[in-house]
Write an enzyme that holds these catalytic residues in place. Structure first.
Site, PDB file in Angstrom:
ATOM      1  N   ASP A 188      93.093 -12.947  26.306  1.00  0.00           N
ATOM      2  CA  ASP A 188      94.520 -13.076  26.611  1.00  0.00           C
ATOM      3  C   ASP A 188      95.045 -11.718  27.038  1.00  0.00           C
ATOM      4  O   ASP A 188      94.988 -10.751  26.263  1.00  0.00           O
ATOM      5  CB  ASP A 188      95.291 -13.573  25.390  1.00  0.00           C
ATOM      6  CG  ASP A 188      96.798 -13.642  25.646  1.00  0.00           C
ATOM      7  OD1 ASP A 188      97.193 -14.411  26.543  1.00  0.00           O
ATOM      8  OD2 ASP A 188      97.549 -12.921  24.967  1.00  0.00           O
ATOM      9  N   GLU A 207      93.348 -17.148  31.105  1.00  0.00           N
ATOM     10  CA  GLU A 207      94.482 -18.005  31.414  1.00  0.00           C
ATOM     11  C   GLU A 207      94.967 -17.731  32.828  1.00  0.00           C
ATOM     12  O   GLU A 207      95.045 -16.577  33.261  1.00  0.00           O
ATOM     13  CB  GLU A 207      95.610 -17.742  30.420  1.00  0.00           C
ATOM     14  CG  GLU A 207      96.809 -18.657  30.573  1.00  0.00           C
ATOM     15  CD  GLU A 207      97.871 -18.373  29.527  1.00  0.00           C
ATOM     16  OE1 GLU A 207      98.760 -19.221  29.335  1.00  0.00           O
ATOM     17  OE2 GLU A 207      97.806 -17.296  28.894  1.00  0.00           O
ATOM     18  N   ASP A 232      98.913 -12.386  20.012  1.00  0.00           N
ATOM     19  CA  ASP A 232      97.920 -12.211  21.076  1.00  0.00           C
ATOM     20  C   ASP A 232      96.549 -12.753  20.669  1.00  0.00           C
ATOM     21  O   ASP A 232      95.870 -13.409  21.468  1.00  0.00           O
ATOM     22  CB  ASP A 232      97.814 -10.731  21.454  1.00  0.00           C
ATOM     23  CG  ASP A 232      99.131 -10.178  21.985  1.00  0.00           C
ATOM     24  OD1 ASP A 232      99.872 -10.953  22.621  1.00  0.00           O
ATOM     25  OD2 ASP A 232      99.416  -8.987  21.755  1.00  0.00           O
TER      26      ASP A 232
END
Length: 389
Positions: A185, A269, A351
């Protein structure tokens, strides 16, 4: 497999003058052929091929005799690049080809012919230019040479990029499991959070040099346009911009190499970076992070080593979902960095929790996006980082 390396070269004064002529001439030919192709289609609905463009190139040489001083292969490659730009526009969703401007600071031309290399003297012989000193910081990949690109940076450094094809197919994708897949991430406060619980700090190269950049920019603005003092001030400003870019590329290459080497698959992502850049309060930080460039490096390094990159949809609630029980915290804001799940009571780092969920979503196959190989290959050629001088 197509591989390439970039080397710094040190042309003499006469060679620099000839290179500048090549930069300008190839840009001129590209713009002229683009105008011809666009005008014919707009007014007559006629689409001309690359062969027809080369015929127009012969006409341009008669109209502008100074084009005959330029390497013919470099001018033909400009025509080929224009045709490829239209192919990318129609088939792969790229933007409509635009005119090239000398203010864009993208100075380059390509030579399809072969070169001669003297390793002992560290020299390379290019058509029309003769022998040029080259810094051989690494061996040139063996195989059939595809193109040789000569470029110049805004700071006045010259480089050659040699693309070769060794004929070896890309390795097959290695199988991966839950244990060999890692979720990543990316963010602003932390550059990358991993599903293993590790965090990689954001170096913020632009922010750290921002005051110096502002100072140099003010000096440029205060100089008379066209003066020698302004040219020197612009050169100092360009050197700092180049340093920031080099630092960012070096950092991203090191991180991406480590992630690819240590894992069989990586889940990331999909981010709407263009939309994020419209937020003026975060645009500078978003650009400084360079997420798109980082994911790009992960993708082509993964292709070279047979690793897998999984991209989940951008609307997946990775930050809001508890990775233990699946509870969705709908009222979460950007300011909340840690939270406790009201359902199961688990304490989450925002996170790390997002990275774990990205890994889970990728394993479940929810909206996983395949990698566009054609677009990736094109971006790989643009992404070549400068070698250290």
């Amino acid at each position: 497999m197509k591989r390439g390396n970039r080397y710094r070269i040190y042309p003499n004064k006469e060679q620099k003058v000839l290179m500048e002529k090549h930069f300008g001439s190839t840009r001129f030919v590209y713009n002229k052929l683009l105008n011809i192709k666009s005008t014919l289609y707009r007014n007559c609905r006629i689409s001309i091929s690359e062969f027809d463009l080369n015929n127009y190139l012969l006409v341009l040489k008669e109209i502008y005799p100074w084009l005959k001083e330029i390497n013919a292969g470099a001018l033909q490659q400009a025509s080929r690049n224009l045709n490829k730009a239209f192919t990318n526009f129609f088939n792969f969703g790229f933007g409509y080809p635009q005119r090239k401007s000398k203010k864009d600071h993208h100075f380059s031309f390509q030579l399809p012919q072969h070169y001669d290399l003297n390793v002992e003297k560290s020299e390379i012989k290019l058509p029309k230019f003769g022998w040029i000193k080259v810094k051989m910081h690494r061996d040139i990949f063996q195989g059939e040479m595809k193109t040789l690109t000569v470029s110049r940076t805004p700071t006045g450094k010259y480089y050659i990029s040699i693309l070769t094809d060794d004929g070896i197919e890309l390795p097959e994708l290695e199988p991966f499991s839950h244990a060999t897949l890692i979720g990543v991430d990316v963010g602003l406060k932390t550059f990358a959070a991993l599903s293993t619980g590790e965090k990689i700090d954001n170096p913020k190269f632009l922010k750290n040099s921002l005051e110096r950049l502002k100072c140099l920019q003010r000096r440029v603005s205060g100089k008379v346009i066209g003066s020698e003092n302004r040219r020197k001030a612009v050169h100092k400003l360009a050197k700092l911009h180049e340093l920031i870019s080099t630092q960012r590329h070096d950092f991203q290459h090191n991180v991406s190499k480590k992630l690819i080497s240590d894992n069989q698959a990586i889940a990331v992502e999909t981010l709407n970076i263009k939309g994020m850049m419209k937020n003026h309060s975060r645009a500078q930080s978003t650009g400084d992070a360079g997420w798109y460039s980082f994911v790009l490096k992960l993708q082509y390094k993964a292709e070279w080593l047979g690793k897998t990159i999984l991209k989940i949809g951008q609307w997946e609630p990775s930050s809001k979902t508890c990775n233990v029980c699946g509870y969705k915290y709908q009222d979460m804001t950007e300011e909340i960095r840690e939270w406790q799940c009201p359902d199961c009571g688990t304490n989450h780092d925002r996170d790390i929790n997002a990275a774990i969920n990205i890994k889970k979503f990728a394993l479940l196959g929810q909206e996983v996006e395949p990698v566009d190989s054609q677009r990736l290959l094109w971006r790989m050629k643009q992404e070549a980082p400068p070698s250290k001088a």
